[in-house]
Design a protein around this motif. Structure first.
Motif, PDB file in Angstrom:
ATOM      1  N   ARG A 104      -0.419  -7.049   4.941  1.00 40.95           N
ATOM      2  CA  ARG A 104       0.659  -7.239   3.964  1.00 40.95           C
ATOM      3  C   ARG A 104       0.634  -8.623   3.326  1.00 40.95           C
ATOM      4  NH1 ARG A 104       5.712  -8.048   3.037  1.00 40.95           N
ATOM      5  NH2 ARG A 104       6.654  -6.481   1.685  1.00 40.95           N
ATOM      6  N   GLY A 108       2.931  -5.583  -0.725  1.00 39.59           N
ATOM      7  CA  GLY A 108       2.720  -4.170  -0.450  1.00 39.59           C
ATOM      8  C   GLY A 108       3.942  -3.573   0.211  1.00 39.59           C
ATOM      9  N   GLN A 148      -1.036  -1.058   1.598  1.00 38.66           N
ATOM     10  CA  GLN A 148      -1.588  -1.459   0.296  1.00 38.66           C
ATOM     11  C   GLN A 148      -1.187  -0.509  -0.830  1.00 38.66           C
ATOM     12  OE1 GLN A 148      -5.872  -2.624   0.940  1.00 38.66           O
ATOM     13  NE2 GLN A 148      -5.381  -2.091   3.045  1.00 38.66           N
TER      14      GLN A 148
END
Ligand code: ATP
Ligand code: MG
Length: 236
Positions: A104, A108, A148
């Motif tokens: 992250r 995301g 993602q």
């Protein structure tokens, strides 16, 4: 169908030598396509090439109508094509939470949101990834990919080494994720029957060439056709 991944005439292989030739694949939003075939058929090679981890030797790949010109794997994943490799590629000495946080670092999906797909991981956030069960490791690997917010998720043998009941729950979970999030999924699997239960369509690759494609229901209904395609017989 809202095509997310469109791959035409893909040639892929190693050191300039194609092991997969003239491979076509299209996957729509929320669709799960199983990529099946015997060992050595070229399934992993297709995924590696789509993800930009090995150079494309021919053909065209587009993501949401935008042509991908090979390029670095990080660029390809940033554009939305994310691979979960068959070795899961987790940081085994880091905890589950640290693995998710690393995924992250460029933003995301919120980690809590990812965990709604894998509630079992909530109890395991402080455990080192290397100490998780195989099923938990796979959940973590898929969770890390989902952070993602991929447009396309490429999954290579997520069930490797797992008990059949674990495989079944993973595959059903994946089906739900595709339907709910709209991510397009390419699922490479050795568990053919289970894959056909959760997939919308399937493609059989044998010796680098497609020998059968159809809806999962069609293929599941005709095991002989499927068996012949595994032996390399072209159909249709
Ligand atoms: N790094 C490599 N260098 C050269 N040839 C390779 C390499 N990796 C795979 N191959 C060859 O490419 C062909 C396809 O391999 P690939 O790993 O894509 O098959 P697969 O369908 O994923 O098989 P499996 O079900 O065993 O995972 C095989 O003949 C294999 O030997
Ligand atoms: Mg493989």
């Amino acid at each position: 169908m809202n095509t997310v991944l469109d791959c035409r005439g893909l040639d892929a292989g190693y050191a300039g030598h194609s092991v997969v030739r003239d491979f076509d694949l299209d996957v729509g939003a929320g669709e799960v396509v199983a990529l099946l075939g015997p060992n050595g058929a070229g399934k992993t090679t297709v995924l590696l090439s789509l993800a930009g981890l090995i150079p494309r030797l021919g053909g065209e790949v587009s993501l949401l109508g935008r042509a991908l010109h090979g390029g670095r794997p990080t660029t390809v994943s940033r554009l939305g094509m994310v691979l979960v490799p068959d070795d899961r590629a987790l940081f085994t000495t880091l905890t589950s939470l640290e693995n998710l946080q690393l995924a992250r670092r460029r933003g995301g999906m919120d980690i809590q949101e990812v965990l709604t797909h894998f509630p079992a991981l909530r109890e395991r956030l402080d455990v080192k990834a290397g100490m998780l069960s195989g099923g938990e490791q796979q959940m973590l690997a898929v969770g890390r990919a989902l952070i993602q917010r991929p447009k396309v998720l490429l999954l290579d043998e997520m069930s490797m080494g797992l008990a059949p009941t674990v495989v079944e729950s993973l595959l059903r979970g994946l089906r739900r994720i595709a339907t709910e999030s709209g991510v397009a999924v390419v699922l490479v699997e050795q568990h053919v029957t289970l894959s056909l239960e959760v997939a919308d369509r399937a493609v059989v690759l044998t010796h680098g060439a497609v020998t059968l494609r159809g809806t999962a229901a069609e293929l599941a209904a005709d095991p002989n056709l499927l068996r012949r395609s595994y032996l390399g017989a072209q159909h249709g």
